[in-house]
Motif scaffolding. Sequence first.
Motif, PDB file in Angstrom:
ATOM      1  N   UNK A  90      52.431  28.368  39.185  1.00  0.00           N
ATOM      2  CA  UNK A  90      52.854  28.608  40.568  1.00  0.00           C
ATOM      3  C   UNK A  90      51.871  29.494  41.331  1.00  0.00           C
ATOM      4  N   UNK A  91      50.750  29.849  40.681  1.00  0.00           N
ATOM      5  CA  UNK A  91      49.742  30.726  41.289  1.00  0.00           C
ATOM      6  C   UNK A  91      50.335  32.072  41.681  1.00  0.00           C
ATOM      7  N   UNK A  92      51.281  32.544  40.854  1.00  0.00           N
ATOM      8  CA  UNK A  92      51.890  33.848  41.079  1.00  0.00           C
ATOM      9  C   UNK A  92      51.171  34.949  40.315  1.00  0.00           C
ATOM     10  N   UNK A  93      50.016  34.627  39.764  1.00  0.00           N
ATOM     11  CA  UNK A  93      49.193  35.584  39.025  1.00  0.00           C
ATOM     12  C   UNK A  93      47.913  35.826  39.811  1.00  0.00           C
ATOM     13  N   UNK A  94      47.629  37.085  40.088  1.00  0.00           N
ATOM     14  CA  UNK A  94      46.396  37.448  40.801  1.00  0.00           C
ATOM     15  C   UNK A  94      45.287  37.691  39.783  1.00  0.00           C
ATOM     16  N   UNK A  95      44.170  36.982  39.954  1.00  0.00           N
ATOM     17  CA  UNK A  95      43.044  37.089  39.022  1.00  0.00           C
ATOM     18  C   UNK A  95      41.797  37.542  39.764  1.00  0.00           C
ATOM     19  N   UNK A  96      41.089  38.495  39.178  1.00  0.00           N
ATOM     20  CA  UNK A  96      39.846  39.002  39.785  1.00  0.00           C
ATOM     21  C   UNK A  96      38.741  39.000  38.730  1.00  0.00           C
ATOM     22  N   UNK A  97      37.598  38.444  39.110  1.00  0.00           N
ATOM     23  CA  UNK A  97      36.428  38.403  38.226  1.00  0.00           C
ATOM     24  C   UNK A  97      35.284  39.183  38.865  1.00  0.00           C
ATOM     25  N   UNK A  98      34.369  39.641  38.022  1.00  0.00           N
ATOM     26  CA  UNK A  98      33.103  40.173  38.507  1.00  0.00           C
ATOM     27  C   UNK A  98      31.976  39.390  37.836  1.00  0.00           C
ATOM     28  N   UNK A  99      30.876  39.224  38.557  1.00  0.00           N
ATOM     29  CA  UNK A  99      29.740  38.467  38.025  1.00  0.00           C
ATOM     30  C   UNK A  99      28.448  39.031  38.572  1.00  0.00           C
ATOM     31  N   UNK A 100      27.415  38.927  37.764  1.00  0.00           N
ATOM     32  CA  UNK A 100      26.051  39.205  38.220  1.00  0.00           C
ATOM     33  C   UNK A 100      25.398  37.867  38.525  1.00  0.00           C
ATOM     34  N   UNK A 101      24.900  37.705  39.745  1.00  0.00           N
ATOM     35  CA  UNK A 101      24.305  36.432  40.137  1.00  0.00           C
ATOM     36  C   UNK A 101      22.834  36.619  40.493  1.00  0.00           C
ATOM     37  N   UNK A 102      22.114  35.506  40.434  1.00  0.00           N
ATOM     38  CA  UNK A 102      20.676  35.520  40.717  1.00  0.00           C
ATOM     39  C   UNK A 102      20.432  35.711  42.211  1.00  0.00           C
ATOM     40  N   UNK A 103      19.451  36.548  42.530  1.00  0.00           N
ATOM     41  CA  UNK A 103      19.031  36.741  43.907  1.00  0.00           C
ATOM     42  C   UNK A 103      19.919  37.726  44.661  1.00  0.00           C
ATOM     43  N   UNK A 104      19.471  38.075  45.850  1.00  0.00           N
ATOM     44  CA  UNK A 104      20.212  38.999  46.703  1.00  0.00           C
ATOM     45  C   UNK A 104      21.030  38.181  47.697  1.00  0.00           C
ATOM     46  N   UNK A 105      22.347  38.256  47.592  1.00  0.00           N
ATOM     47  CA  UNK A 105      23.240  37.515  48.473  1.00  0.00           C
ATOM     48  C   UNK A 105      23.221  38.166  49.853  1.00  0.00           C
ATOM     49  N   UNK A 106      22.940  37.391  50.882  1.00  0.00           N
ATOM     50  CA  UNK A 106      22.748  37.933  52.233  1.00  0.00           C
ATOM     51  C   UNK A 106      24.069  38.351  52.883  1.00  0.00           C
ATOM     52  N   UNK A 107      25.062  37.459  52.876  1.00  0.00           N
ATOM     53  CA  UNK A 107      26.340  37.770  53.520  1.00  0.00           C
ATOM     54  C   UNK A 107      27.170  38.697  52.636  1.00  0.00           C
ATOM     55  N   UNK A 108      28.128  39.371  53.262  1.00  0.00           N
ATOM     56  CA  UNK A 108      28.967  40.313  52.523  1.00  0.00           C
ATOM     57  C   UNK A 108      30.127  39.634  51.801  1.00  0.00           C
ATOM     58  N   UNK A 109      30.620  38.527  52.348  1.00  0.00           N
ATOM     59  CA  UNK A 109      31.719  37.816  51.715  1.00  0.00           C
ATOM     60  C   UNK A 109      31.793  36.401  52.259  1.00  0.00           C
ATOM     61  N   UNK A 110      32.554  35.566  51.582  1.00  0.00           N
ATOM     62  CA  UNK A 110      32.690  34.185  52.020  1.00  0.00           C
ATOM     63  C   UNK A 110      33.602  33.414  51.091  1.00  0.00           C
ATOM     64  N   UNK A 111      33.651  32.116  51.292  1.00  0.00           N
ATOM     65  CA  UNK A 111      34.493  31.245  50.464  1.00  0.00           C
ATOM     66  C   UNK A 111      33.773  29.929  50.209  1.00  0.00           C
ATOM     67  N   UNK A 112      33.843  29.456  48.977  1.00  0.00           N
ATOM     68  CA  UNK A 112      33.300  28.156  48.601  1.00  0.00           C
ATOM     69  C   UNK A 112      34.469  27.195  48.451  1.00  0.00           C
TER      70      UNK A 112
END
Length: 219
Positions: A90-112
């Motif tokens: 039911x998507x009643x669980x909140x999940x948070x991940x952290x990751x190290x990604x390649x390169x310097x991400x320009x924007x502060x936040x977004x959605x894929x």
Amino acid sequence: MNAPLDYRPPATDLLPVIHLDEAMIVVDKPSGLLSVPGRLPQHKDSMISRLQAVYPDALTVHRLDMDTSGLMVFARGSKVHRTLSKAFEAKAVSKRYVALVRGVVADDEGEVDLPILKDWPNRPKHMVHEDGKPSQTRWKVLERLDEKTLVELTPLTGRTHQLRIHMAELGHGILGDCWYGSPESMAGAARLCLHAAGLSFTHPATGQMCSFEADASFM
């Protein structure tokens, strides 16, 4: 189809249990360990197998990729398993991940927002495809480092390899990702730099909201 998995699970002298009660067990799964046993005999070692050796009533509620580390919750008994499974569905669980990604991400936040489909000729890999299932991931920059960025990832859907695929499509593959990352993503990373850092949900026995946090070992 890919070659059989060369499985070399890490040893854990002590089970990585961070919470234990009569209803559930929360662990911080190490990278390199399967969540559940594979089909081949050499792939039987897993997080649930190790747990059940000590807690026979432990049951799998959800999974993490073998190379992903972090928080997993296991039910104790079938009644709790049904309750927790429904909460995840039911998507009643909140999940948070952290990751190290390649390169310097320009924007502060977004959605894929890109649909994901199983890549049958190359399974268990998946891919972005118009016929795939809807898949959304929110991301936010936590820290910009030298040629890499620490990001927080919030999956709005739960597709296989979703976070790995979406970050690669964004042009910032997760470091250590041998399937979806670029050769540059593999350089200088001893493991996949993806960690399930936070879980929040209603406790299946008390009805109270509970939250768990676990720091990433690659930081």
